[in-house]
Scaffold this motif. Structure first.
Motif, mmCIF file in Angstrom:
data_model
loop_
_atom_site.group_PDB
_atom_site.id
_atom_site.type_symbol
_atom_site.label_atom_id
_atom_site.label_comp_id
_atom_site.label_asym_id
_atom_site.label_seq_id
_atom_site.Cartn_x
_atom_site.Cartn_y
_atom_site.Cartn_z
ATOM 1 N N THR A 110 0.810 -1.223 0.000
ATOM 2 C CA THR A 110 0.000 0.000 0.000
ATOM 3 C C THR A 110 0.842 1.272 0.000
ATOM 4 O O THR A 110 0.293 2.368 0.028
ATOM 5 C CB THR A 110 -0.946 0.024 1.217
ATOM 6 N N ALA A 111 2.162 1.126 -0.066
ATOM 7 C CA ALA A 111 3.062 2.283 0.012
ATOM 8 C C ALA A 111 2.837 3.295 -1.102
ATOM 9 O O ALA A 111 3.030 4.492 -0.906
ATOM 10 C CB ALA A 111 4.515 1.812 0.017
ATOM 11 N N LYS A 112 2.400 2.835 -2.265
ATOM 12 C CA LYS A 112 2.183 3.746 -3.402
ATOM 13 C C LYS A 112 0.989 4.664 -3.188
ATOM 14 O O LYS A 112 0.825 5.645 -3.878
ATOM 15 C CB LYS A 112 2.003 2.958 -4.698
ATOM 16 N N GLY A 113 0.149 4.319 -2.223
ATOM 17 C CA GLY A 113 -1.068 5.101 -1.999
ATOM 18 C C GLY A 113 -2.182 4.635 -2.915
ATOM 19 O O GLY A 113 -1.929 4.027 -3.951
ATOM 20 N N GLY A 114 -3.399 4.922 -2.501
ATOM 21 C CA GLY A 114 -4.559 4.467 -3.254
ATOM 22 C C GLY A 114 -4.911 5.421 -4.359
ATOM 23 O O GLY A 114 -4.214 6.401 -4.585
ATOM 24 N N PRO A 115 -5.988 5.134 -5.040
ATOM 25 C CA PRO A 115 -6.914 4.024 -4.832
ATOM 26 C C PRO A 115 -6.299 2.691 -5.266
ATOM 27 O O PRO A 115 -5.320 2.651 -6.004
ATOM 28 C CB PRO A 115 -8.124 4.378 -5.691
ATOM 29 N N PHE A 116 -6.896 1.618 -4.798
ATOM 30 C CA PHE A 116 -6.416 0.273 -5.061
ATOM 31 C C PHE A 116 -7.495 -0.523 -5.797
ATOM 32 O O PHE A 116 -8.319 -1.199 -5.187
ATOM 33 C CB PHE A 116 -6.069 -0.437 -3.740
ATOM 34 N N PRO A 117 -7.505 -0.472 -7.132
ATOM 35 C CA PRO A 117 -8.536 -1.187 -7.894
ATOM 36 C C PRO A 117 -8.467 -2.700 -7.702
ATOM 37 O O PRO A 117 -9.452 -3.401 -7.920
ATOM 38 C CB PRO A 117 -8.264 -0.797 -9.346
ATOM 39 N N GLU A 118 -7.309 -3.210 -7.238
ATOM 40 C CA GLU A 118 -7.166 -4.654 -7.004
ATOM 41 C C GLU A 118 -8.173 -5.165 -5.983
ATOM 42 O O GLU A 118 -8.551 -6.337 -6.013
ATOM 43 C CB GLU A 118 -5.750 -4.975 -6.507
ATOM 44 N N ILE A 119 -8.601 -4.301 -5.088
ATOM 45 C CA ILE A 119 -9.588 -4.700 -4.083
ATOM 46 C C ILE A 119 -10.886 -5.127 -4.759
ATOM 47 O O ILE A 119 -11.575 -6.029 -4.291
ATOM 48 C CB ILE A 119 -9.833 -3.566 -3.069
ATOM 49 N N LEU A 120 -11.193 -4.521 -5.884
ATOM 50 C CA LEU A 120 -12.425 -4.857 -6.606
ATOM 51 C C LEU A 120 -12.226 -5.965 -7.629
ATOM 52 O O LEU A 120 -13.182 -6.652 -7.976
ATOM 53 C CB LEU A 120 -12.963 -3.613 -7.313
ATOM 54 N N THR A 121 -10.992 -6.162 -8.103
ATOM 55 C CA THR A 121 -10.783 -7.098 -9.209
ATOM 56 C C THR A 121 -10.104 -8.409 -8.827
ATOM 57 O O THR A 121 -10.294 -9.411 -9.513
ATOM 58 C CB THR A 121 -9.944 -6.437 -10.317
ATOM 59 N N ASP A 122 -9.310 -8.413 -7.753
ATOM 60 C CA ASP A 122 -8.496 -9.592 -7.439
ATOM 61 C C ASP A 122 -9.041 -10.479 -6.323
ATOM 62 O O ASP A 122 -8.462 -11.509 -6.025
ATOM 63 C CB ASP A 122 -7.069 -9.176 -7.064
ATOM 64 N N CYS A 123 -10.110 -10.042 -5.672
ATOM 65 C CA CYS A 123 -10.614 -10.836 -4.547
ATOM 66 C C CYS A 123 -12.136 -10.797 -4.503
ATOM 67 O O CYS A 123 -12.770 -9.960 -5.126
ATOM 68 C CB CYS A 123 -10.031 -10.323 -3.227
ATOM 69 N N ASP A 124 -12.677 -11.733 -3.725
ATOM 70 C CA ASP A 124 -14.120 -11.791 -3.515
ATOM 71 C C ASP A 124 -14.518 -11.192 -2.170
ATOM 72 O O ASP A 124 -15.625 -10.696 -2.003
ATOM 73 C CB ASP A 124 -14.590 -13.247 -3.570
ATOM 74 N N VAL A 125 -13.592 -11.270 -1.207
ATOM 75 C CA VAL A 125 -13.830 -10.750 0.140
ATOM 76 C C VAL A 125 -12.648 -9.869 0.511
ATOM 77 O O VAL A 125 -11.488 -10.273 0.358
ATOM 78 C CB VAL A 125 -13.963 -11.897 1.173
ATOM 79 N N PHE A 126 -12.929 -8.666 1.001
ATOM 80 C CA PHE A 126 -11.884 -7.732 1.439
ATOM 81 C C PHE A 126 -12.025 -7.520 2.941
ATOM 82 O O PHE A 126 -13.103 -7.158 3.425
ATOM 83 C CB PHE A 126 -12.025 -6.400 0.695
ATOM 84 N N ILE A 127 -10.940 -7.765 3.684
ATOM 85 C CA ILE A 127 -10.928 -7.548 5.129
ATOM 86 C C ILE A 127 -9.883 -6.485 5.429
ATOM 87 O O ILE A 127 -8.701 -6.664 5.140
ATOM 88 C CB ILE A 127 -10.620 -8.851 5.895
ATOM 89 N N ASN A 128 -10.331 -5.384 6.021
ATOM 90 C CA ASN A 128 -9.458 -4.256 6.311
ATOM 91 C C ASN A 128 -9.057 -4.305 7.776
ATOM 92 O O ASN A 128 -9.879 -4.116 8.662
ATOM 93 C CB ASN A 128 -10.198 -2.953 5.991
ATOM 94 N N CYS A 129 -7.779 -4.566 8.033
ATOM 95 C CA CYS A 129 -7.262 -4.672 9.402
ATOM 96 C C CYS A 129 -6.133 -3.680 9.637
ATOM 97 O O CYS A 129 -5.122 -4.000 10.258
ATOM 98 C CB CYS A 129 -6.743 -6.084 9.655
ATOM 99 N N ILE A 130 -6.288 -2.474 9.143
ATOM 100 C CA ILE A 130 -5.220 -1.485 9.304
ATOM 101 C C ILE A 130 -5.312 -0.808 10.657
ATOM 102 O O ILE A 130 -6.357 -0.784 11.294
ATOM 103 C CB ILE A 130 -5.258 -0.419 8.186
ATOM 104 N N LEU A 131 -4.198 -0.258 11.113
ATOM 105 C CA LEU A 131 -4.135 0.504 12.353
ATOM 106 C C LEU A 131 -4.367 1.970 12.020
ATOM 107 O O LEU A 131 -3.635 2.549 11.214
ATOM 108 C CB LEU A 131 -2.774 0.332 13.024
ATOM 109 N N LEU A 132 -5.389 2.544 12.616
ATOM 110 C CA LEU A 132 -5.651 3.970 12.465
ATOM 111 C C LEU A 132 -5.252 4.670 13.752
ATOM 112 O O LEU A 132 -5.569 4.191 14.838
ATOM 113 C CB LEU A 132 -7.136 4.236 12.207
ATOM 114 N N GLN A 133 -4.582 5.796 13.626
ATOM 115 C CA GLN A 133 -4.201 6.559 14.799
ATOM 116 C C GLN A 133 -4.629 8.005 14.628
ATOM 117 O O GLN A 133 -4.486 8.568 13.546
ATOM 118 C CB GLN A 133 -2.693 6.506 15.018
ATOM 119 N N VAL A 134 -5.112 8.600 15.710
ATOM 120 C CA VAL A 134 -5.442 10.011 15.709
ATOM 121 C C VAL A 134 -4.138 10.774 15.530
ATOM 122 O O VAL A 134 -3.133 10.466 16.159
ATOM 123 C CB VAL A 134 -6.132 10.407 17.031
#
Length: 80
Positions: free
Chosen positions: A41-65
């Motif tokens: 994900t270093a290149k930054g989004g958008p990431f069209p692969e999320i729509l084309t390469d998988c059937d299920v997307f699970i987002n487990c990123i760490l968000l910080q204030v």
């Protein structure tokens, strides 16, 4: 499922604690898993692969204030 026998799962944040659990769960269920983390994900989004390469997307990123170097994590309920 794009012509496959089982769904393909993409886990973003796959090397973290939550992401590792998601990968383990999907693997134990016999699903094909695509593991993404900072390198993917270093290149930054958008990431069209999320729509084309998988059937299920699970987002487990760490968000910080305050961004990447913030002092408070998103789990600090006083600041949400």
């Amino acid at each position: 499922m794009q012509g496959r026998d089982a769904p393909v799962v993409l886990v973003m944040g796959a090397l973290g604690r939550c992401g590792g659990g998601a990968v383990d769960c999907a693997t134990r269920a016999g699903l094909e898993v695509i593991k993404w983390d900072k390198d993917e994900t270093a290149k930054g989004g958008p990431f069209p692969e999320i729509l084309t390469d998988c059937d299920v997307f699970i987002n487990c990123i760490l968000l910080q204030v305050g961004g990447h170097h913030g002092k408070r994590g998103c789990s600090d309920w006083r600041y949400l």
